[in-house]
Scaffold this motif. Structure first.
Motif, PDB file in Angstrom:
ATOM      1  N   ALA A 385      -2.293  -0.461  -5.039  1.00  0.00           N
ATOM      2  CA  ALA A 385      -1.569  -1.615  -4.491  1.00  0.00           C
ATOM      3  C   ALA A 385      -0.878  -2.396  -5.599  1.00  0.00           C
ATOM      4  O   ALA A 385       0.294  -2.797  -5.464  1.00  0.00           O
ATOM      5  CB  ALA A 385      -2.527  -2.514  -3.723  1.00  0.00           C
ATOM      6  N   LYS A 386      -1.586  -2.607  -6.710  1.00  0.00           N
ATOM      7  CA  LYS A 386      -0.979  -3.323  -7.837  1.00  0.00           C
ATOM      8  C   LYS A 386       0.164  -2.522  -8.457  1.00  0.00           C
ATOM      9  O   LYS A 386       1.160  -3.092  -8.920  1.00  0.00           O
ATOM     10  CB  LYS A 386      -2.037  -3.641  -8.890  1.00  0.00           C
ATOM     11  CG  LYS A 386      -2.810  -4.918  -8.623  1.00  0.00           C
ATOM     12  CD  LYS A 386      -1.881  -6.123  -8.659  1.00  0.00           C
ATOM     13  CE  LYS A 386      -2.620  -7.386  -8.266  1.00  0.00           C
ATOM     14  NZ  LYS A 386      -1.704  -8.563  -8.229  1.00  0.00           N
ATOM     15  N   CYS A 388       2.189  -0.525  -6.845  1.00  0.00           N
ATOM     16  CA  CYS A 388       3.347  -0.708  -5.964  1.00  0.00           C
ATOM     17  C   CYS A 388       3.962  -2.088  -6.164  1.00  0.00           C
ATOM     18  O   CYS A 388       5.196  -2.236  -6.202  1.00  0.00           O
ATOM     19  CB  CYS A 388       2.930  -0.513  -4.507  1.00  0.00           C
ATOM     20  SG  CYS A 388       2.593   1.206  -4.066  1.00  0.00           S
ATOM     21  N   ASP A 389       3.115  -3.113  -6.274  1.00  0.00           N
ATOM     22  CA  ASP A 389       3.630  -4.469  -6.503  1.00  0.00           C
ATOM     23  C   ASP A 389       4.447  -4.514  -7.794  1.00  0.00           C
ATOM     24  O   ASP A 389       5.526  -5.130  -7.843  1.00  0.00           O
ATOM     25  CB  ASP A 389       2.473  -5.465  -6.595  1.00  0.00           C
ATOM     26  CG  ASP A 389       1.713  -5.625  -5.287  1.00  0.00           C
ATOM     27  OD1 ASP A 389       2.197  -5.126  -4.251  1.00  0.00           O
ATOM     28  OD2 ASP A 389       0.627  -6.241  -5.307  1.00  0.00           O
ATOM     29  N   GLY A 392       7.811  -2.992  -7.429  1.00  0.00           N
ATOM     30  CA  GLY A 392       8.661  -3.563  -6.393  1.00  0.00           C
ATOM     31  C   GLY A 392       8.728  -2.726  -5.137  1.00  0.00           C
ATOM     32  O   GLY A 392       9.699  -2.821  -4.368  1.00  0.00           O
ATOM     33  N   ARG A 395       3.876  -1.998   0.037  1.00  0.00           N
ATOM     34  CA  ARG A 395       2.549  -1.367   0.028  1.00  0.00           C
ATOM     35  C   ARG A 395       2.420  -0.271   1.079  1.00  0.00           C
ATOM     36  O   ARG A 395       1.469   0.529   1.030  1.00  0.00           O
ATOM     37  CB  ARG A 395       1.460  -2.423   0.219  1.00  0.00           C
ATOM     38  CG  ARG A 395       1.339  -3.342  -0.989  1.00  0.00           C
ATOM     39  CD  ARG A 395       0.060  -4.108  -0.968  1.00  0.00           C
ATOM     40  NE  ARG A 395      -0.023  -5.052  -2.064  1.00  0.00           N
ATOM     41  CZ  ARG A 395      -0.870  -6.074  -2.099  1.00  0.00           C
ATOM     42  NH1 ARG A 395      -1.695  -6.275  -1.076  1.00  0.00           N
ATOM     43  NH2 ARG A 395      -0.893  -6.888  -3.123  1.00  0.00           N
ATOM     44  N   GLN A 529      -6.535 -11.727  -7.626  1.00  0.00           N
ATOM     45  CA  GLN A 529      -5.482 -10.718  -7.674  1.00  0.00           C
ATOM     46  C   GLN A 529      -4.911 -10.433  -6.289  1.00  0.00           C
ATOM     47  O   GLN A 529      -3.778  -9.981  -6.150  1.00  0.00           O
ATOM     48  CB  GLN A 529      -6.034  -9.418  -8.272  1.00  0.00           C
ATOM     49  CG  GLN A 529      -6.558  -9.546  -9.691  1.00  0.00           C
ATOM     50  CD  GLN A 529      -5.449  -9.799 -10.685  1.00  0.00           C
ATOM     51  OE1 GLN A 529      -4.421  -9.127 -10.668  1.00  0.00           O
ATOM     52  NE2 GLN A 529      -5.646 -10.784 -11.543  1.00  0.00           N
ATOM     53  N   PHE A 530      -5.742 -10.704  -5.254  1.00  0.00           N
ATOM     54  CA  PHE A 530      -5.315 -10.448  -3.878  1.00  0.00           C
ATOM     55  C   PHE A 530      -5.622 -11.674  -3.028  1.00  0.00           C
ATOM     56  O   PHE A 530      -6.260 -12.630  -3.483  1.00  0.00           O
ATOM     57  CB  PHE A 530      -6.027  -9.205  -3.327  1.00  0.00           C
ATOM     58  CG  PHE A 530      -5.755  -7.961  -4.133  1.00  0.00           C
ATOM     59  CD1 PHE A 530      -4.572  -7.259  -3.975  1.00  0.00           C
ATOM     60  CD2 PHE A 530      -6.674  -7.497  -5.057  1.00  0.00           C
ATOM     61  CE1 PHE A 530      -4.309  -6.125  -4.722  1.00  0.00           C
ATOM     62  CE2 PHE A 530      -6.424  -6.364  -5.816  1.00  0.00           C
ATOM     63  CZ  PHE A 530      -5.234  -5.677  -5.638  1.00  0.00           C
TER      64      PHE A 530
END
Length: 683
Positions: A385-386, A388-389, A392, A395, A529-530
């Motif tokens: 997930a990080k 992908c963040d 850009g 998710r 972080q989330f």
């Protein structure tokens, strides 16, 4: 040294060193001898092998021109004679600082004393002569003194900067002495001493204190011990020195390979000694493992040939003197809260960066992950997930699949769904039971006929089908499979060959041991972080029992437990660290584990797992699980590690990649390790 009892530190390559802080009296060698002898006797009672005293502690350091007075120098030699005589009844080697005359020069010296003899005298090389220092007014540098002798209080002894002191009856215990400013120079004499074989580097210091200087000293000691793969024992002057123009804090520190093992209380008026058991066997192993150390000796012209080795016999301990050494129950996890957050940040981002690079290289459209609701797949998902963040990407690039089998609990399944939904990834469920039932029937497995036979075939049919689905789903969606298996599982072979915890397209968790993974997930929660919804699910997952969930619960509702089968991960990661990072023998590992885990009150490490921190394991339990670890690590598991996919190295403690840190035959035996393990007492 197997003839020594298991409880002896000397059986396991440890040496007890001390850094002394005597209260000195200005220009009164007799009183200073009394103080030195008293601390030496205390160190003897504590089982110290080597005690380092401050610079010029026999005369006091801050006496300026009094160093050039005949009466003081005569009394200093008389005081040394008393200390030498007193050492007849002491086991410790003493390193004492005093001014000594030779050939019309005065030298600032470190005197090695043991069992009624002067082993040797080392003069100071670098004399500070700037700001508040003006030692060249009184002393001569010893830089050109080699192969010489000196007469001290009627005793002749080796003299020079070419002296090493080595225990003739105890391998790897060899020490070198330097004095204060020597450490501040660009080329400390101890560097040559270490390259010539010294594992313990000693500094007799009278460094005065100014703001922030304590940090500077610690930095120098830490870096020198780390660079030289050595222990560094530093003893500085304290109470009693003249404060005419400067002040003293009596800082003493002991470092090993860059890690602080002991530190004194500063600005303390009372005399005392700090102690640490330094691991000279570990240091020797580390030097063998690091070719740079030996290359440096070669490039320096083999300093070993320039040094004289003065031998002495160490009084080997045949009893239990305890262990004075900082031991981390979780050696892969930092034990300082501020460092824990920093290490978790770095570990997490190493994994994220590795996955980002793989996504860039493959130009994959999707990441495919099997989500079980357990620790490993959870951590792989939050790393993805990080990633992908950071790139850009939405998710939804991540395709998560939960694949319930015959033993999947409602709790983990629910957590898997909650996690995927909270993180807004693509989420689907594939029930593998029909396919597993068909495969078991095709194989004529008893389970397909209604019998409760839960053997390895039953387990691996489920594990294998999940992997088959994931790889084919990756084909279908133009992506690649993100692996979930961790370092601890690879060490134990707790991974089915060719399936999800072993095989993937990129294995982000292979450098992370189970104990650190729990802290990493906790860190992502605490560092926000989330979002709060995700954090709530992560917390629930952390509270679960670790289970592969391949065998249905028993008649009491008890789920299959991984740790019941392979042992507590806390112990296994302890064993792995000392095997992989240090190459220690099983008996040594058991000795260290026994001291780390035998008392539940020792469990004061940071984090959110008090029940694990406060665990207690006695020696028979440690021996049992260590035997299991040795067998699994050296016999059962290497063929799996020889075929693992790529994944980022995270820890300096090592990885098990066959292309990186660990190369071993897949068909090896464990006889050498089992033979050593047999020497561990069963009670």
């Amino acid at each position: 040294m197997t003839e020594l009892p298991f409880t002896s530190i000397h059986r396991h390559g440890l040496v007890r060193v001390g850094a002394a802080r005597p209260r000195v009296t200005i220009a009164d060698p007799a009183a200073n001898a009394d103080s030195i002898i008293a601390l030496a006797q205390e160190a003897h009672a504590r089982g110290a092998d080597l005690v380092v005293f401050p610079e010029l502690c026999v005369s006091a350091y801050a006496i300026d021109d009094l160093h050039l007075q005949q009466a003081l120098l005569d009394l200093s030699e008389a005081a040394i004679a008393r200390i030498v005589d007193a050492s007849n009844d002491l086991r410790s080697v003493l390193l004492v600082g005093a001014p000594l005359r030779r050939n019309g020069r005065l030298y600032n010296c470190a005197i090695a004393i043991h069992a009624g003899t002067i082993l040797g005298v080392v003069p100071k090389t670098f004399l500070p002569n700037y700001r508040e220092f003006y030692e060249k007014r009184w002393f001569a540098s010893g830089h050109d003194q080699c192969r010489a002798t000196i007469t001290v209080a009627g005793r002749e002894a080796p003299f020079g900067v070419d002296l090493l002191f080595a225990a003739g009856n105890y391998a790897d215990f060899c020490f070198h002495a330097e004095i204060c400013e020597d450490l501040w120079s660009p080329t400390p004499p101890s560097t040559a001493g270490a390259l010539a074989g010294a594992t313990v580097l000693c500094n007799l210091s009278a460094s005065n204190i100014t703001i922030a200087k304590a940090d500077e000293r610690s930095l120098l000691c830490a870096s020198q011990s780390n660079r030289c793969a050595a222990a560094y024992v530093y003893a500085a002057a304290g109470a009693g020195e003249s404060t005419t123009d400067v002040a003293w804090d009596g800082q003493s520190v002991i470092f090993e390979l860059g890690e602080e093992m002991a530190a004194s209380k500063r600005f303390c008026r009372d005399p005392g000694v700090i102690y640490a058991d330094v691991d000279v066997r570990r240091l020797a192993l580390d030097r063998m493992r690091t070719g740079t150390h030996n290359d440096a000796a070669s490039f320096a012209g083999q300093p070993e040939t320039r040094f004289r080795r003065i031998q002495f016999n160490l009084d080997l301990q045949d009893g239990d003197t305890g262990l004075i050494r900082k031991l981390r129950r979780f050696p892969f996890v930092p034990n300082r809260p501020e460092r824990l957050a920093q290490d978790c940040y770095e570990a997490f981002n190493i994994q994220v960066d590795g996955l980002v690079r793989r996504m860039e290289a493959t130009k994959a459209k999707h990441l495919v992950i099997g989500i079980s609701g357990g620790l490993d797949s959870t951590h792989a998902l939050i790393v993805a997930a990080k990633a992908c963040d950071l790139m850009g990407l939405p998710r939804s690039t991540i395709l998560g699949y939960t694949m319930p089998g015959f033993a999947t609990s409602e709790g983990t399944k629910a957590n898997a769904w909650k996690l995927m939904q909270a993180m807004a990834v693509g989420a689907e469920e594939i029930d593998i039971r029909p396919a597993a039932q068909q495969m078991l029937a095709d194989m004529r497995h008893p389970f397909a006929k209604g019998e409760k036979v839960y053997d390895i075939t039953f387990e691996n049919v489920q594990a294998g089908l999940r992997t088959d689905y994931l790889f084919r789903l990756a084909n279908q969606h133009g992506g690649f499979v993100v692996g979930t298996g961790d370092l601890s599982e690879l060490a134990l072979g707790w991974a089915t060959y060719g399936v999800g915890d072993h095989m993937s397209h990129y294995a982000v968790n292979t450098g992370v041991p189970k104990t650190l993974m729990q802290y990493l997930i906790r860190w992502t929660v605490e560092s926000k972080q989330f979002d709060a919804e995700t954090a709530e699910v992560l917390t629930a997952i952390l509270d679960q029992e670790i289970s592969p969930e391949l065998v249905p619960a028993d008649e009491n509702g008890e789920m299959q437990s991984t740790e019941d089968k392979v042992g507590p991960y806390a112990l296994n990661d302890f064993f792995l660290y000392y095997t992989l990072r240090q190459g220690q023998a099983p008996s040594k590992i058991a000795f260290l584990a026994w001291h780390a885990w035998r008392d539940r009150n020792l469990g004061n490490w940071p984090g959110a797992f008090p029940e694990k921190n406060k665990a207690e394991y006695d020696l028979p339990v440690i021996r049992h699980w260590l035997e299991n670890f040795v067998h699994r690590f050296f016999v059962l598991s290497q063929f799996k590690r020889s075929a693992i996919p790529n994944g980022p190295k995270v820890l300096a403690g090592g990885s098990l990649s066959p292309r990186g840190d660990w190369r071993a035959p897949s068909d090896g035996t464990a006889s050498a390790w089992m033979s050593d393990l047999a020497t561990i007492p069963r009670s």
